[in-house]
Design a protein around this motif. Sequence first.
Motif, short mmCIF file in Angstrom:
data_model
loop_
_atom_site.label_atom_id
_atom_site.label_comp_id
_atom_site.label_asym_id
_atom_site.label_seq_id
_atom_site.Cartn_x
_atom_site.Cartn_y
_atom_site.Cartn_z
N ALA A 97 -73.18 -9.89 -70.46
CA ALA A 97 -72.29 -10.05 -71.70
C ALA A 97 -72.99 -10.31 -72.89
O ALA A 97 -72.46 -9.90 -74.06
N LEU A 98 -74.43 -10.75 -72.96
CA LEU A 98 -75.18 -10.50 -74.22
C LEU A 98 -75.14 -9.02 -74.68
O LEU A 98 -75.37 -8.89 -75.75
N GLU A 99 -75.45 -8.16 -73.63
CA GLU A 99 -75.55 -6.91 -74.23
C GLU A 99 -74.28 -6.21 -74.58
O GLU A 99 -74.27 -5.51 -75.55
N VAL A 100 -73.19 -6.71 -74.39
CA VAL A 100 -71.66 -6.36 -74.74
C VAL A 100 -71.56 -6.92 -76.14
O VAL A 100 -71.02 -6.25 -77.12
N GLU A 101 -71.86 -8.38 -76.23
CA GLU A 101 -71.68 -8.96 -77.55
C GLU A 101 -72.87 -9.86 -77.76
O GLU A 101 -73.05 -11.12 -77.20
N PRO A 102 -73.88 -9.59 -78.30
CA PRO A 102 -75.04 -10.55 -78.77
C PRO A 102 -74.55 -11.56 -79.33
O PRO A 102 -73.66 -11.84 -80.10
N LEU A 103 -75.22 -12.67 -79.15
CA LEU A 103 -75.22 -13.61 -79.88
C LEU A 103 -76.07 -14.05 -81.21
O LEU A 103 -77.09 -13.27 -81.19
N LEU A 119 -63.45 -9.63 -77.12
CA LEU A 119 -64.41 -8.90 -76.19
C LEU A 119 -64.83 -9.67 -74.88
O LEU A 119 -64.59 -9.20 -74.05
N LEU A 120 -65.23 -11.04 -75.23
CA LEU A 120 -65.64 -11.84 -73.98
C LEU A 120 -64.30 -11.87 -72.77
O LEU A 120 -64.60 -11.99 -71.85
N SER A 121 -63.18 -11.91 -73.63
CA SER A 121 -62.02 -12.46 -72.62
C SER A 121 -61.62 -10.88 -72.14
O SER A 121 -61.33 -10.92 -70.76
N ARG A 122 -61.86 -9.90 -72.96
CA ARG A 122 -61.70 -8.68 -71.83
C ARG A 122 -62.75 -8.45 -70.73
O ARG A 122 -62.36 -8.12 -69.58
N LEU A 123 -63.79 -8.70 -71.23
CA LEU A 123 -64.97 -8.61 -70.10
C LEU A 123 -64.46 -9.41 -68.79
O LEU A 123 -64.74 -9.13 -67.75
N ALA A 124 -64.26 -10.71 -69.29
CA ALA A 124 -64.04 -11.80 -68.24
C ALA A 124 -62.81 -11.24 -67.50
O ALA A 124 -62.87 -11.49 -66.16
N ARG A 125 -61.89 -10.73 -67.83
CA ARG A 125 -60.55 -10.17 -67.37
C ARG A 125 -61.19 -9.06 -66.15
O ARG A 125 -60.70 -9.06 -65.03
N ASP A 126 -61.97 -8.17 -66.65
CA ASP A 126 -62.36 -6.95 -66.04
C ASP A 126 -63.14 -7.42 -64.92
O ASP A 126 -63.20 -6.60 -63.91
N ILE A 127 -63.88 -8.39 -64.95
CA ILE A 127 -64.98 -8.67 -63.76
C ILE A 127 -64.40 -9.90 -63.08
O ILE A 127 -64.86 -10.53 -61.87
N GLY A 128 -63.27 -10.70 -63.31
CA GLY A 128 -62.48 -11.87 -62.57
C GLY A 128 -63.12 -12.97 -62.70
O GLY A 128 -63.24 -13.62 -61.66
N LEU A 129 -63.63 -13.23 -63.81
CA LEU A 129 -64.17 -14.49 -64.07
C LEU A 129 -63.26 -15.02 -65.18
O LEU A 129 -62.70 -14.68 -66.16
#
Length: 209
Positions: A97-103, A119-129
């Motif tokens: 997640a940091l790699e996709v969107e660094p803090l 971006l985090l919402s999209r990643l969360a949906r894509d991995i089911g978290l």
Amino acid sequence: MIADRSLLQVDPAHRMVISSPSLRFAYMRCESLRRVRVLAVAVRSAVSVPLRMVEVVGKEAGKVGAVSESRYEEIVAELRGAIEEWTREQFTVGDRALEVEPLCPRSSPAGESAGPEQLLSRLARDIGLPVSALREARWTASRWPVEKRRRAESFAVHGVLAGIEDAGDRFAAIDDVPEGKTHWTVEDARRRAGFDSEDAAGRSGEGRQ
């Protein structure tokens, strides 16, 4: 060997009879000693077997819930291994997640603009978290460089101790296991991080909504 065989006689029932009083006394003494030895062996056997049985039964009688104490220890060892693997996997989620969107250096788990949150919402949906779980994993990973992470400690403990602001104190804390314990508990970590009151606990979660 008895030199004078006249001292020994055989009765009609073919039993040896000792006619000499001194030999009779010696024979009776030997016979008594033999019986004592036989009795001693019997007593030892009679006592040792129940003691062994009590020892085995005692071990089996000590139960933790529906399992024996020994089985419980096996379960703990198995789950400690599973927790180590789980911690590694959760750090992997946070790292990716940091790699996709660094803090940003001063960011909190939820204190970001709409762009990164999308971006985090999209990643969360894509991995089911849940996005909250992904956000927490990402923030915790940002607080613990790979070399400072400890396999023996759970991801939850890393997450709590991540609340220690000073990096030096944070990295020292995870190695300073409470006295008499082999690893951190979440409760101990909360106290170490200053979250031992409801107000402090509430403040620690403000940025993680």
